[in-house]
Design a protein around this motif. Structure first.
Motif, PDB file in Angstrom:
ATOM      1  N   GLY A  86     -24.993  39.735  17.229  1.00  0.00           N
ATOM      2  CA  GLY A  86     -26.045  40.178  16.331  1.00  0.00           C
ATOM      3  C   GLY A  86     -25.964  41.645  15.966  1.00  0.00           C
ATOM      4  O   GLY A  86     -26.995  42.314  15.833  1.00  0.00           O
ATOM      5  N   GLY A  87     -24.751  42.149  15.810  1.00  0.00           N
ATOM      6  CA  GLY A  87     -24.579  43.547  15.441  1.00  0.00           C
ATOM      7  C   GLY A  87     -24.662  44.514  16.606  1.00  0.00           C
ATOM      8  O   GLY A  87     -24.501  45.729  16.420  1.00  0.00           O
ATOM      9  N   LYS A  88     -24.880  44.018  17.817  1.00  0.00           N
ATOM     10  CA  LYS A  88     -24.970  44.898  18.990  1.00  0.00           C
ATOM     11  C   LYS A  88     -23.572  45.287  19.471  1.00  0.00           C
ATOM     12  O   LYS A  88     -22.623  44.517  19.338  1.00  0.00           O
ATOM     13  CB  LYS A  88     -25.720  44.198  20.124  1.00  0.00           C
ATOM     14  N   SER A  89     -23.482  46.479  20.059  1.00  0.00           N
ATOM     15  CA  SER A  89     -22.220  46.927  20.632  1.00  0.00           C
ATOM     16  C   SER A  89     -22.003  46.264  21.985  1.00  0.00           C
ATOM     17  O   SER A  89     -22.930  45.686  22.576  1.00  0.00           O
ATOM     18  CB  SER A  89     -22.221  48.447  20.803  1.00  0.00           C
ATOM     19  N   VAL A  90     -20.782  46.361  22.497  1.00  0.00           N
ATOM     20  CA  VAL A  90     -20.468  45.840  23.834  1.00  0.00           C
ATOM     21  C   VAL A  90     -21.371  46.494  24.875  1.00  0.00           C
ATOM     22  O   VAL A  90     -21.904  45.825  25.774  1.00  0.00           O
ATOM     23  CB  VAL A  90     -18.980  46.080  24.161  1.00  0.00           C
ATOM     24  N   VAL A  91     -21.567  47.792  24.761  1.00  0.00           N
ATOM     25  CA  VAL A  91     -22.415  48.514  25.711  1.00  0.00           C
ATOM     26  C   VAL A  91     -23.842  47.978  25.681  1.00  0.00           C
ATOM     27  O   VAL A  91     -24.460  47.751  26.727  1.00  0.00           O
ATOM     28  CB  VAL A  91     -22.401  50.028  25.414  1.00  0.00           C
ATOM     29  N   GLN A  92     -24.382  47.749  24.487  1.00  0.00           N
ATOM     30  CA  GLN A  92     -25.747  47.224  24.380  1.00  0.00           C
ATOM     31  C   GLN A  92     -25.868  45.846  25.021  1.00  0.00           C
ATOM     32  O   GLN A  92     -26.849  45.556  25.717  1.00  0.00           O
ATOM     33  CB  GLN A  92     -26.170  47.133  22.912  1.00  0.00           C
ATOM     34  N   VAL A  93     -24.880  44.995  24.785  1.00  0.00           N
ATOM     35  CA  VAL A  93     -24.913  43.643  25.357  1.00  0.00           C
ATOM     36  C   VAL A  93     -24.923  43.717  26.881  1.00  0.00           C
ATOM     37  O   VAL A  93     -25.679  42.997  27.555  1.00  0.00           O
ATOM     38  CB  VAL A  93     -23.711  42.820  24.851  1.00  0.00           C
ATOM     39  N   ILE A  94     -24.108  44.609  27.453  1.00  0.00           N
ATOM     40  CA  ILE A  94     -24.062  44.737  28.916  1.00  0.00           C
ATOM     41  C   ILE A  94     -25.381  45.310  29.441  1.00  0.00           C
ATOM     42  O   ILE A  94     -25.917  44.840  30.450  1.00  0.00           O
ATOM     43  CB  ILE A  94     -22.869  45.611  29.341  1.00  0.00           C
ATOM     44  N   LYS A  95     -25.914  46.315  28.772  1.00  0.00           N
ATOM     45  CA  LYS A  95     -27.180  46.921  29.223  1.00  0.00           C
ATOM     46  C   LYS A  95     -28.320  45.915  29.246  1.00  0.00           C
ATOM     47  O   LYS A  95     -29.213  45.991  30.089  1.00  0.00           O
ATOM     48  CB  LYS A  95     -27.551  48.091  28.311  1.00  0.00           C
ATOM     49  N   GLU A  96     -28.312  44.979  28.300  1.00  0.00           N
ATOM     50  CA  GLU A  96     -29.399  44.005  28.205  1.00  0.00           C
ATOM     51  C   GLU A  96     -29.193  42.789  29.118  1.00  0.00           C
ATOM     52  O   GLU A  96     -30.071  41.932  29.220  1.00  0.00           O
ATOM     53  CB  GLU A  96     -29.537  43.541  26.754  1.00  0.00           C
ATOM     54  N   MET A  97     -28.056  42.724  29.786  1.00  0.00           N
ATOM     55  CA  MET A  97     -27.766  41.585  30.655  1.00  0.00           C
ATOM     56  C   MET A  97     -28.632  41.653  31.915  1.00  0.00           C
ATOM     57  O   MET A  97     -28.669  42.686  32.591  1.00  0.00           O
ATOM     58  CB  MET A  97     -26.276  41.634  31.037  1.00  0.00           C
ATOM     59  N   PRO A  98     -29.375  40.600  32.248  1.00  0.00           N
ATOM     60  CA  PRO A  98     -30.136  40.603  33.506  1.00  0.00           C
ATOM     61  C   PRO A  98     -29.209  40.890  34.689  1.00  0.00           C
ATOM     62  O   PRO A  98     -28.043  40.482  34.697  1.00  0.00           O
ATOM     63  CB  PRO A  98     -30.709  39.187  33.577  1.00  0.00           C
ATOM     64  N   LEU A  99     -29.734  41.587  35.694  1.00  0.00           N
ATOM     65  CA  LEU A  99     -28.891  42.032  36.803  1.00  0.00           C
ATOM     66  C   LEU A  99     -28.209  40.867  37.516  1.00  0.00           C
ATOM     67  O   LEU A  99     -27.030  40.952  37.875  1.00  0.00           O
ATOM     68  CB  LEU A  99     -29.729  42.842  37.793  1.00  0.00           C
ATOM     69  N   GLU A 100     -28.931  39.764  37.722  1.00  0.00           N
ATOM     70  CA  GLU A 100     -28.320  38.607  38.377  1.00  0.00           C
ATOM     71  C   GLU A 100     -27.157  38.075  37.538  1.00  0.00           C
ATOM     72  O   GLU A 100     -26.105  37.719  38.070  1.00  0.00           O
ATOM     73  CB  GLU A 100     -29.355  37.517  38.626  1.00  0.00           C
TER      74      GLU A 100
END
Length: 287
Positions: A223-237
């Protein structure tokens, strides 16, 4: 006299330090240091913080692979130079054209061929899953003549085809990140792209279409997000269980045994399950 005493003390200190270092080396060899390091009084939260950073290269590599949505063992060659909108990787070159491939080597090797590059500068480094460049074919190290490479995963055994040079990847996931010098937009069209189209990457057998760990943890559409954004939004588990699955195919290095032992105590490691509910209330809140 005072000078002699000082020299004598300095010599004694050197002997002490050398003996102490030697003892440490012997303990490392015997495994005692690893045991001691694994039982230090670090809290689970401190270990998990270390693990988050330790996991980042492998997670970042695989999320980057997923962001391109290209088949395994297949070259994707850009048809224009990147500009400020390009966010897949940081500090992208603007005077070279990229040709990338993500290698899936747990099934079978791939054959990588480089054409005669004339006097054109190029570099086609290959990174393992931990983002280490383990081999760098190119003008600087292997020259500009035609070359043939047989790239395998760490556990592959078999016969190398005649005329090919063996490259063994330390991990089953690898990133071939090729670049060729570009002098102008016209040069890209007239010279560089025709050269890059002569690079070939052929699987010995078609890679399996079995699911990747990213299928569970990474959205199909960024959805236009960067790789960094996708990782940051990933739940910790999800982040750690994604890492746990990646570890099953991409073994870490023996030199990392200390942190691997520590991570195992908090559910992080190949074949393990990380669950926040396993920790005390204070740690759960902090996580």
């Amino acid at each position: 006299m005072k000078r002699i005493m000082m020299l004598s003390m300095a010599f004694t200190i050197q002997i002490f330090l050398f003996t102490d270092c030697q003892a440490i080396d012997e303990e490392i060899t015997s495994g005692n240091v690893l045991t001691r390091a694994a039982t230090v009084t670090e809290t689970p939260l401190e270990i998990i913080r270390q693990a988050y950073l330790f996991a980042m290269p492998v997670v970042y590599m695989d999320v980057t692979r997923a962001s391109y949505s290209i088949p395994d063992n297949y070259f994707y060659t850009a048809d224009k130079l990147p500009d400020y909108n390009y966010k897949n990787v940081v500090a992208v070159n603007i005077d070279t054209n990229y040709s990338i491939a993500f290698l899936k080597l747990e099934d079978d090797p791939v054959m990588f061929e480089i054409p005669d590059m004339g006097d054109r500068y190029y570099t086609y480094p290959i990174m393992d899953a931990w983002t280490n460049n383990f081999v760098i074919p190119g003008t600087r190290l292997t020259g500009n003549g035609p070359q043939k490479y047989f790239i395998t995963g760490p556990d592959w055994t078999g016969e190398i085809p005649a005329g090919y040079t063996l490259i063994t990847s330390p991990t089953n996931l690898a990133w071939l990140d090729g670049r060729v010098q570009v002098n102008s937009p016209a040069d890209l069209e007239e010279t560089v792209l025709p050269l890059q189209n002569q690079f070939t990457l052929v699987s010995v057998n078609p890679p399996s279409t079995a699911g990747r760990p990213s299928d569970k943890y990474v959205p199909a559409d960024f959805g236009g997000k960067s790789v960094v954004q996708v990782i940051k939004e990933m739940p910790l588990e999800d982040y750690f269980n994604y890492f746990n699955e990646l570890l099953e195919l991409n073994a870490p290095f023996a030199e990392d045994s200390v942190i691997l032992q520590k991570m195992a105590t908090v559910g992080i490691g190949a074949g393990k399950i990380f669950a926040i509910a396993d920790f005390d209330v204070d740690t759960q809140q902090a996580l």
